[in-house]
Design a protein around this motif. Structure first.
Motif, PDB file in Angstrom:
ATOM      1  N   SER A  76       0.962  -1.406   0.015  1.00  0.00           N
ATOM      2  CA  SER A  76       0.030  -0.069  -0.219  1.00  0.00           C
ATOM      3  C   SER A  76       0.770   0.928  -0.063  1.00  0.00           C
ATOM      4  CB  SER A  76      -0.724  -0.045   1.213  1.00  0.00           C
ATOM      5  OG  SER A  76      -1.588   1.054   1.384  1.00  0.00           O
ATOM      6  N   PRO A  77       0.951   2.126  -0.863  1.00  0.00           N
ATOM      7  CA  PRO A  77       2.271   3.647  -0.952  1.00  0.00           C
ATOM      8  C   PRO A  77       1.104   4.351   0.030  1.00  0.00           C
ATOM      9  CG  PRO A  77      -0.309   3.670  -2.812  1.00  0.00           C
ATOM     10  CD  PRO A  77      -0.509   2.426  -1.587  1.00  0.00           C
ATOM     11  N   THR A  78      -0.309   4.758   0.914  1.00  0.00           N
ATOM     12  CA  THR A  78      -0.617   5.555   1.508  1.00  0.00           C
ATOM     13  C   THR A  78      -0.858   4.709   3.364  1.00  0.00           C
ATOM     14  OG1 THR A  78      -2.751   5.286   1.264  1.00  0.00           O
ATOM     15  CG2 THR A  78      -1.431   6.749  -0.008  1.00  0.00           C
ATOM     16  N   PHE A  79      -0.940   3.863   3.785  1.00  0.00           N
ATOM     17  CA  PHE A  79      -0.718   3.318   4.899  1.00  0.00           C
ATOM     18  C   PHE A  79       0.741   3.554   5.746  1.00  0.00           C
ATOM     19  CE2 PHE A  79      -0.921  -0.552   7.932  1.00  0.00           C
ATOM     20  CZ  PHE A  79      -2.433  -0.188   8.671  1.00  0.00           C
ATOM     21  N   LEU A  80       1.112   3.093   6.003  1.00  0.00           N
ATOM     22  CA  LEU A  80       2.000   2.973   6.581  1.00  0.00           C
ATOM     23  C   LEU A  80       2.111   4.792   6.678  1.00  0.00           C
ATOM     24  CD1 LEU A  80       5.175   0.205   5.423  1.00  0.00           C
ATOM     25  CD2 LEU A  80       2.651   0.886   7.260  1.00  0.00           C
ATOM     26  N   GLN A  81       1.871   5.184   5.966  1.00  0.00           N
ATOM     27  CA  GLN A  81       2.344   7.050   5.491  1.00  0.00           C
ATOM     28  C   GLN A  81       0.882   6.985   6.712  1.00  0.00           C
ATOM     29  OE1 GLN A  81       4.372   9.209   5.302  1.00  0.00           O
ATOM     30  NE2 GLN A  81       3.391  11.332   5.445  1.00  0.00           N
ATOM     31  N   SER A  82      -0.137   7.093   6.634  1.00  0.00           N
ATOM     32  CA  SER A  82      -1.022   6.692   7.461  1.00  0.00           C
ATOM     33  C   SER A  82      -0.766   6.740   9.080  1.00  0.00           C
ATOM     34  CB  SER A  82      -2.166   6.729   6.736  1.00  0.00           C
ATOM     35  OG  SER A  82      -2.969   6.912   5.450  1.00  0.00           O
ATOM     36  N   MET A  83      -0.855   5.709   9.165  1.00  0.00           N
ATOM     37  CA  MET A  83      -0.111   5.408  10.394  1.00  0.00           C
ATOM     38  C   MET A  83       1.393   5.981  11.238  1.00  0.00           C
ATOM     39  SD  MET A  83      -1.712   2.816  11.646  1.00  0.00           S
ATOM     40  CE  MET A  83      -0.522   2.025  13.169  1.00  0.00           C
ATOM     41  N   LYS A  84       2.208   6.631  10.571  1.00  0.00           N
ATOM     42  CA  LYS A  84       3.167   7.129  10.734  1.00  0.00           C
ATOM     43  C   LYS A  84       2.366   8.671  11.319  1.00  0.00           C
ATOM     44  CE  LYS A  84       7.110   9.740   9.321  1.00  0.00           C
ATOM     45  NZ  LYS A  84       8.174   9.731   8.253  1.00  0.00           N
ATOM     46  N   VAL A  85       1.403   9.710  10.515  1.00  0.00           N
ATOM     47  CA  VAL A  85       1.125  10.619  10.586  1.00  0.00           C
ATOM     48  C   VAL A  85       0.013  10.731  11.427  1.00  0.00           C
ATOM     49  CG1 VAL A  85      -0.622  12.039   9.492  1.00  0.00           C
ATOM     50  CG2 VAL A  85       1.359  11.098   8.148  1.00  0.00           C
ATOM     51  N   THR A  86      -0.453   9.379  11.809  1.00  0.00           N
ATOM     52  CA  THR A  86      -1.726   9.243  12.648  1.00  0.00           C
ATOM     53  C   THR A  86      -1.149   9.075  14.182  1.00  0.00           C
ATOM     54  OG1 THR A  86      -3.244   8.723  11.519  1.00  0.00           O
ATOM     55  CG2 THR A  86      -3.536   7.981  13.689  1.00  0.00           C
ATOM     56  N   VAL A  87      -0.251   8.590  14.222  1.00  0.00           N
ATOM     57  CA  VAL A  87       0.260   8.545  15.561  1.00  0.00           C
ATOM     58  C   VAL A  87       1.575   9.155  15.967  1.00  0.00           C
ATOM     59  CG1 VAL A  87       2.776   7.114  17.145  1.00  0.00           C
ATOM     60  CG2 VAL A  87       1.209   5.925  15.417  1.00  0.00           C
ATOM     61  N   THR A  88       2.277  10.109  14.942  1.00  0.00           N
ATOM     62  CA  THR A  88       2.979  12.002  15.002  1.00  0.00           C
ATOM     63  C   THR A  88       1.930  12.389  16.287  1.00  0.00           C
ATOM     64  OG1 THR A  88       4.604  11.284  13.235  1.00  0.00           O
ATOM     65  CG2 THR A  88       4.586  13.169  14.480  1.00  0.00           C
ATOM     66  N   PHE A  89       0.577  12.491  14.837  1.00  0.00           N
ATOM     67  CA  PHE A  89      -0.901  13.974  16.091  1.00  0.00           C
ATOM     68  C   PHE A  89      -1.356  13.247  16.996  1.00  0.00           C
ATOM     69  CE2 PHE A  89      -4.723  13.942  15.982  1.00  0.00           C
ATOM     70  CZ  PHE A  89      -5.252  16.112  15.849  1.00  0.00           C
TER      71      PHE A  89
END
Length: 302
Positions: A76-89
């Motif tokens: 997935s091109p976006t799932f891990l990025q979304s996880m990283k953004v969410t955890v940081t937020f």
């Protein structure tokens, strides 16, 4: 021996003659709503996460078992990025909101002029719908908005708050914190008021200053309310959707693409219900882990 009153006989016929039955009867509407609105959809999402289906063609479902989960973590091109953004937020927002709420709670439990008014003023943002607050902040953060106008008055160049990959996430953090601080402050004020005054007086008689009293008396006795605020705030921010959807639509460059917005995009914009359900299951697992942590913290001795 007196006869049983008619009302008591009616309760007995209905099975309401004891507290246990009455308790279940009173809880039945809430339990039914929980089953229909929470448990059943979660089970459906779990089953559908093992199948391949499209939102635009829901009748064609193929069992693919764990392929959706494998795809999310490997392709997935976006799932891990979304996880990283969410955890940081979540980490930043929970820290900001908890510290700000604690400082405000410590201030507003003091006796002073118009403290009730100031408490109400801080609490007002939580009474405003989140979508309305997001629209207001989005307008304020525009290039010609009030925030940039204030910065220019101070001799600072206008900032691309929501258009910059370096500033967009922090702008959403600011919006979410403005909304949530007053809500969590109320719990901490209640916790502070539950601390016995004689304990503080004993510490003062022993010569403890304000800082020593705070770290040795106030903070330990506030641990349970503080643990609740941290854990519940973590869950709430992990499920954030509205600020990102209204302010940035997950951009720029996916820097505010929270996990809930990723699920929405997969399900309703790209039509891949299977991947969306797999992500929902992963979110549920994280939420259950956080709730289990909360119960563990609240069960521990203070």
């Amino acid at each position: 021996m007196t006869d049983t009153p008619p009302a008591a006989r009616r309760r007995a016929r209905l099975g309401l003659g004891n507290d246990w039955a009455m308790g279940w009867l009173l809880c039945a509407p809430a339990i039914l709503a929980l089953l229909v609105l929470r448990v059943v959809p979660a089970l459906i999402a779990l089953v559908d996460s093992f199948r391949q289906a499209s939102f635009f063609n829901p009748d064609e479902k193929i069992w693919v078992w764990f392929d959706n989960y494998v795809f999310l973590f490997t392709q997935s091109p976006t799932f891990l990025q979304s996880m990283k953004v969410t955890v940081t937020f979540v980490i930043v927002t929970v820290a900001v909101q908890t510290v700000a709420a604690l400082l405000l709670a410590l201030l507003f439990v003091q006796r002073g002029w118009a403290m009730s008014f100031w408490r109400t003023l801080v609490f007002i943002p939580i009474t405003i719908p989140v979508a309305v607050s997001a629209v207001v902040w989005g307008t304020a953060m525009r290039g010609d908005g009030i925030l940039n106008a204030a910065l220019e008055r101070l001799g600072i160049a206008a900032q691309p708050f929501l258009a910059s990959p370096d500033q967009a996430l922090w702008s959403v953090v600011l919006t979410a914190s403005w909304i949530g601080v007053g809500y969590w402050m109320v719990f901490l004020i209640a916790g502070l008021k539950d601390i016995p005054e004689d304990v503080k007086e004993a510490a003062a008689m022993d010569g403890a200053g304000a800082l020593r009293t705070f770290f040795s008396i106030t903070l330990p006795l506030l641990r349970r309310p503080l643990a609740f605020v941290v854990v519940a705030n973590t869950v709430a921010n992990f499920l954030q959707f509205v600020p990102a959807a209204i302010l940035t639509q997950g951009g720029p460059n996916y820097t505010t693409r929270f996990l809930m917005y990723e699920i929405y995009t997969q399900a309703y914009l790209q039509g891949d219900v299977s991947l969306a359900n797999a992500q929902i299951v992963l979110v549920l697992i994280v939420m259950l882990a956080i709730v289990a942590l909360q119960f563990r913290l609240l069960r521990s001795n203070t």
